[in-house]
Design a protein around this motif. Structure first.
Motif, PDB file in Angstrom:
ATOM      1  N   LEU A   1       5.685  -3.527   3.700  1.00 12.69           N
ATOM      2  CA  LEU A   1       5.497  -2.239   4.357  1.00 12.69           C
ATOM      3  C   LEU A   1       6.281  -2.135   5.663  1.00 12.69           C
ATOM      4  CD1 LEU A   1       3.950   0.397   3.923  1.00 12.69           C
ATOM      5  CD2 LEU A   1       2.021  -0.592   5.170  1.00 12.69           C
TER       6      LEU A   1
ATOM      7  N   GLU B   1       7.888   5.594   4.598  1.00 11.42           N
ATOM      8  CA  GLU B   1       6.922   5.171   3.595  1.00 11.42           C
ATOM      9  C   GLU B   1       6.820   6.170   2.448  1.00 11.42           C
ATOM     10  OE1 GLU B   1       6.333   5.520   6.789  1.00 11.42           O
ATOM     11  OE2 GLU B   1       5.540   3.664   7.653  1.00 11.42           O
TER      12      GLU B   1
ATOM     13  N   PRO C   1       5.514   5.275  -1.624  1.00  6.11           N
ATOM     14  CA  PRO C   1       5.342   4.314  -2.727  1.00  6.11           C
ATOM     15  C   PRO C   1       5.820   4.812  -4.081  1.00  6.11           C
ATOM     16  CG  PRO C   1       3.233   5.269  -2.089  1.00  6.11           C
ATOM     17  CD  PRO C   1       4.232   5.723  -1.068  1.00  6.11           C
TER      18      PRO C   1
ATOM     19  N   THR D   1       9.581   3.052  -3.924  1.00  9.85           N
ATOM     20  CA  THR D   1       9.809   1.655  -3.528  1.00  9.85           C
ATOM     21  C   THR D   1       9.766   0.709  -4.722  1.00  9.85           C
ATOM     22  OG1 THR D   1       7.459   1.585  -2.941  1.00  9.85           O
ATOM     23  CG2 THR D   1       9.055   1.864  -1.142  1.00  9.85           C
TER      24      THR D   1
ATOM     25  N   SER E   1       2.323  -5.172   0.882  1.00  6.45           N
ATOM     26  CA  SER E   1       3.394  -4.547   0.111  1.00  6.45           C
ATOM     27  C   SER E   1       3.614  -3.085   0.490  1.00  6.45           C
ATOM     28  CB  SER E   1       3.085  -4.619  -1.389  1.00  6.45           C
ATOM     29  OG  SER E   1       2.059  -3.698  -1.723  1.00  6.45           O
ATOM     30  N   ALA E   2       4.837  -2.619   0.233  1.00  7.58           N
ATOM     31  CA  ALA E   2       5.183  -1.204   0.394  1.00  7.58           C
ATOM     32  C   ALA E   2       5.274  -0.521  -0.965  1.00  7.58           C
ATOM     33  CB  ALA E   2       6.526  -1.073   1.112  1.00  7.58           C
ATOM     34  N   THR E   3       4.908  -1.215  -2.013  1.00  4.74           N
ATOM     35  CA  THR E   3       5.251  -0.816  -3.375  1.00  4.74           C
ATOM     36  C   THR E   3       4.054  -0.409  -4.223  1.00  4.74           C
ATOM     37  OG1 THR E   3       5.141  -3.154  -3.994  1.00  4.74           O
ATOM     38  CG2 THR E   3       7.296  -2.270  -3.409  1.00  4.74           C
ATOM     39  N   ASN E   4       4.346   0.262  -5.324  1.00  2.00           N
ATOM     40  CA  ASN E   4       3.331   0.639  -6.306  1.00  2.00           C
ATOM     41  C   ASN E   4       3.997   0.723  -7.690  1.00  2.00           C
ATOM     42  OD1 ASN E   4       0.333   1.939  -5.689  1.00  2.00           O
ATOM     43  ND2 ASN E   4       1.116   2.424  -7.712  1.00  2.00           N
TER      44      ASN E   4
ATOM     45  N   TYR F   1      -4.986   1.645  -2.261  1.00  2.00           N
ATOM     46  CA  TYR F   1      -3.983   1.144  -1.317  1.00  2.00           C
ATOM     47  C   TYR F   1      -2.775   2.055  -1.080  1.00  2.00           C
ATOM     48  CZ  TYR F   1      -6.690  -3.095  -1.946  1.00  2.00           C
ATOM     49  OH  TYR F   1      -7.718  -3.994  -1.998  1.00  2.00           O
ATOM     50  N   ALA F   2      -2.456   2.932  -2.033  1.00  2.00           N
ATOM     51  CA  ALA F   2      -1.267   3.763  -1.856  1.00  2.00           C
ATOM     52  C   ALA F   2      -1.320   4.666  -0.617  1.00  2.00           C
ATOM     53  CB  ALA F   2      -1.002   4.591  -3.113  1.00  2.00           C
TER      54      ALA F   2
ATOM     55  N   GLN G   1      -2.284   3.929   2.268  1.00  4.36           N
ATOM     56  CA  GLN G   1      -1.816   3.111   3.387  1.00  4.36           C
ATOM     57  C   GLN G   1      -0.294   2.967   3.376  1.00  4.36           C
ATOM     58  OE1 GLN G   1      -3.802  -0.668   2.938  1.00  4.36           O
ATOM     59  NE2 GLN G   1      -5.805   0.278   2.676  1.00  4.36           N
ATOM     60  N   LYS G   2       0.317   3.286   2.234  1.00  5.82           N
ATOM     61  CA  LYS G   2       1.761   3.127   2.067  1.00  5.82           C
ATOM     62  C   LYS G   2       2.491   4.461   2.116  1.00  5.82           C
ATOM     63  CE  LYS G   2       0.553  -0.713  -0.983  1.00  5.82           C
ATOM     64  NZ  LYS G   2       0.685  -1.327  -2.318  1.00  5.82           N
TER      65      LYS G   2
END
Length: 376
Positions: free
Chosen positions: A96, A103, A105, A108, A135-138, A207-208, A210-211
């Motif tokens: 992240l 940002e 997701p 990323t 992580s910054a990903t999804n 969690y997404a 937060q990204k």
């Protein structure tokens, strides 16, 4: 009191786990210099994992230029340990902090994490520990798997863009070109959460945001992960939704299970086993642990609870020294933490408080030792 074991996580954004342990030691020694202390810097798969393992086992860092989460080039480090294994912190390549201010997701990828895995394999590593916090990903790990040779194909046989958004176009998976050396490797994933891949408790919904995801993006990402899981189940015969922790790091946990047969384990327990923590605390009179914030979420595999679980086996008292104390902490006492102390000296914002973290941590431990000296 003769021996205190210090085993703390980092205070994220403020102090590394190594710094926290050292400051706690100094606080102890100021009041009770005769006490033997043993420092065990801890990480659970997120920030500080490389340093924690290098401190425990020894080895060296490797720096490699890889594909960042937004497909730019970034420099990322991983550890080659003295026992021949590797430790990869996915946030180094796909984290992240690498997308600050950008940002998203949907866009990323974990491709760079896969490049680190490839490099470790080419250097001869056959046991690879992967920390998947921050992580910054999804993308379900499709970026990582693409770097390892897996082909994620659309209906027209072109490869999808390996992102959370690209998953919507996935029609089939071809693993024929997967790096053949992976069959000889053992992959252990240091994972501190137990979320499923998709659903209300899955990667996207929990969690997404937060990204950088808004409500609409979260729904798209969750639908795409569910679609991805269906294709994996059809083509590979693996039901990813049944794995606890599959939703970690935007589904990277699931991708590692599906494509490299990884085992998802508690990050802290991997490190505690590495340092033979149970043996270390056999003759300890006290264990001091800590993290930046302790609350009810700490019950889901965070460092203080991992330490407490080990301590309970040997009937050892545990004190947690933390940056802040959140809600729902009563259950922590039932799990083996005997007392919790916040280092904050006065009510103030984090931006101000973090400037005094070193001094406040030292002063708090000093006060704890003064109390222990009085009541012993």
């Amino acid at each position: 009191m003769k021996k205190i074991v210090i085993a703390s996580d980092s205070f994220k954004g403020t102090l590394s786990s190594i710094e926290v342990c050292h400051i706690i030691k100094e606080g102890i020694k100021k009041i009770r210099p005769e006490i033997h202390t043993y420092e065990v810097p801890i990480a659970d798969g997120g920030e500080g994992t490389l340093e924690a393992f290098l401190n425990a086992v020894g080895g060296k860092k490797v720096v490699k230029t890889v594909t960042g989460p937004l497909f730019d080039k970034v420099e990322a480090s991983y550890a080659l340990l003295s026992d021949g294994s590797a430790v990869i912190e996915m946030a180094q390549a796909s984290g992240l902090l690498l997308v600050e201010g950008k940002e998203n997701p949907l866009e990323t990828t974990t491709y760079g994490t896969g490049e680190l895995i490839c490099d470790a394999i080419e250097k001869g590593c056959r046991k690879i520990i992967i920390g998947i916090g921050g992580s910054a990903t999804n993308d379900g790990g499709v970026g990582m798997a693409t770097a390892l040779g897996v082909k994620f194909l659309m209906a027209n046989d072109e490869q999808i863009v390996p992102t959370g958004e690209g998953l919507a176009m996935l029609d089939r998976i071809d693993v024929q070109s997967l790096n053949k050396k992976i069959a000889d490797c053992e992959f252990i994933v240091a994972c501190d959460v137990d979320n499923p891949l998709y659903g209300e408790n899955g990667a996207a919904y929990i969690y997404a945001p937060q990204k950088g995801a808004n409500e609409k993006m979260v729904k798209i990402l969750d639908e795409n992960l569910k679609h991805f899981a269906g294709i994996v189940h059809r083509d590979l015969g693996i039901n990813l939704q049944q794995y606890k922790g599959a939703g970690a790091a935007g589904g990277l946990g699931a991708g590692l299970v599906a494509f490299v047969n990884a085992k998802l384990k508690s990050g802290i327990n991997i490190l505690l086993d590495t340092v033979d923590f149970d043996h270390l605390i056999m003759d300890a009179d006290l264990i001091i642990t800590g993290e930046g914030k302790i609350d009810g979420q700490s019950l889901r595999g965070k460092v203080p609870i991992g330490i407490a679980d080990r301590a309970v086996r040997h009937h050892k008292p545990v004190i947690a020294v933390v940056g802040s104390i959140g809600d729902e902490t009563e259950a922590l006492y039932e799990r083996g933490i005997h007392a919790i102390f916040s280092i904050n000296q006065r009510p103030e914002s984090f931006d101000i408080a973090k400037k005094y973290s070193k001094d406040n941590l030292f002063k708090t431990v000093e006060s704890i030792m003064r109390l222990i000296s009085v009541i012993e």
